[in-house]
Design a protein around this motif. Structure first.
Motif, short mmCIF file in Angstrom:
data_model
loop_
_atom_site.label_atom_id
_atom_site.label_comp_id
_atom_site.label_asym_id
_atom_site.label_seq_id
_atom_site.Cartn_x
_atom_site.Cartn_y
_atom_site.Cartn_z
N THR A 50 0.83 -1.21 0.00
CA THR A 50 0.00 0.00 0.00
C THR A 50 0.86 1.26 0.00
O THR A 50 0.45 2.29 -0.54
CB THR A 50 -0.99 0.02 1.18
N ILE A 102 -7.15 2.25 -4.05
CA ILE A 102 -7.52 0.84 -3.91
C ILE A 102 -9.04 0.75 -3.92
O ILE A 102 -9.71 1.35 -3.09
CB ILE A 102 -6.95 0.24 -2.61
N SER A 145 -10.74 -2.37 -3.95
CA SER A 145 -11.06 -3.44 -3.00
C SER A 145 -9.75 -4.12 -2.60
O SER A 145 -8.79 -4.12 -3.36
CB SER A 145 -12.04 -4.46 -3.59
N PHE A 146 -9.75 -4.68 -1.40
CA PHE A 146 -8.57 -5.38 -0.90
C PHE A 146 -9.06 -6.52 -0.03
O PHE A 146 -9.75 -6.30 0.96
CB PHE A 146 -7.69 -4.44 -0.08
N SER A 169 -7.76 -10.13 1.91
CA SER A 169 -6.58 -10.89 2.31
C SER A 169 -6.97 -11.98 3.29
O SER A 169 -7.99 -11.91 3.95
CB SER A 169 -5.53 -9.96 2.94
N ALA A 203 -5.79 -7.15 -4.55
CA ALA A 203 -6.21 -5.75 -4.55
C ALA A 203 -6.66 -5.38 -5.96
O ALA A 203 -5.99 -5.72 -6.93
CB ALA A 203 -5.07 -4.85 -4.11
N ILE A 247 -7.22 -2.09 -8.13
CA ILE A 247 -6.84 -0.69 -8.05
C ILE A 247 -7.37 0.08 -9.26
O ILE A 247 -7.52 -0.48 -10.34
CB ILE A 247 -5.30 -0.53 -7.94
#
Length: 168
Positions: A104, A114, A116-117, A119, A136, A138
């Motif tokens: 990031t 961003i 959506s992310f 993890s 991610a 972007i």
């Protein structure tokens, strides 16, 4: 209709989303999109709805009375700008502190937003250690040079010994 966003967290049990959807519908709302997950033993998520402005306070009062969830509502600024160009970054490697911060940080240096992310850490097959995986999405400006971004991401991937794959 005016957009409103709510976040929620609380103990999970069957029927939670159905009760929220029923409440939104009862107040004349339209469920636009949502994202829910189990995190650290809790149920968490966020939802965007369209709701007649005169019903906002009634929905807030109804949600404040929900026995199992902490719900926070806020008005949305309106429909968000659509980004015609996006790219996807996939990250995978042995879990260690700083992976998200490094990735990031590079994106912030390029003023990249961003969208959506997601993890997760999971047990790595045959290794017994934790494996970190992330994706991610972007937003890319029209005149942006993806090659420069790919080089910077490759540099931190080598330093952190993780795989980072950028796809347009």
């Amino acid at each position: 209709m005016k957009p409103i966003i709510f976040t929620l967290v609380g103990a999970d049990k069957p029927g939670l989303i159905e009760s929220l959807a029923k409440t939104v519908y009862q107040y004349g709302g339209n469920w636009l999109r949502s994202n829910f997950s189990h995190m650290a033993g809790h149920f968490a998520g966020f939802v965007e709805i369209d709701l007649p402005e005169e019903q906002h306070q009634a929905l807030i009062d109804a949600f404040n009375a929900h026995p199992d969830l902490k719900i926070t509502l806020m008005s949305a600024a309106g429909r968000e700008a659509k980004f015609p160009n996006t790219a996807v970054i996939n990250i995978m490697g042995n879990d260690k502190p700083g992976i998200v911060q490094e990735v990031t940080g590079v994106l912030n240096q390029f003023n990249i937003n961003i969208r959506s992310f997601d993890s997760v850490c999971e047990s790595a097959p045959n290794w017994g250690s934790e494996l970190f995986k992330a994706q991610a999405v972007i937003a890319i400006p029209d005149d942006f040079d993806l090659d420069t971004l790919a080089e910077r991401l490759e540099h931190i991937a080598n330093d952190m010994v993780v795989d980072i794959d950028l796809q347009q």
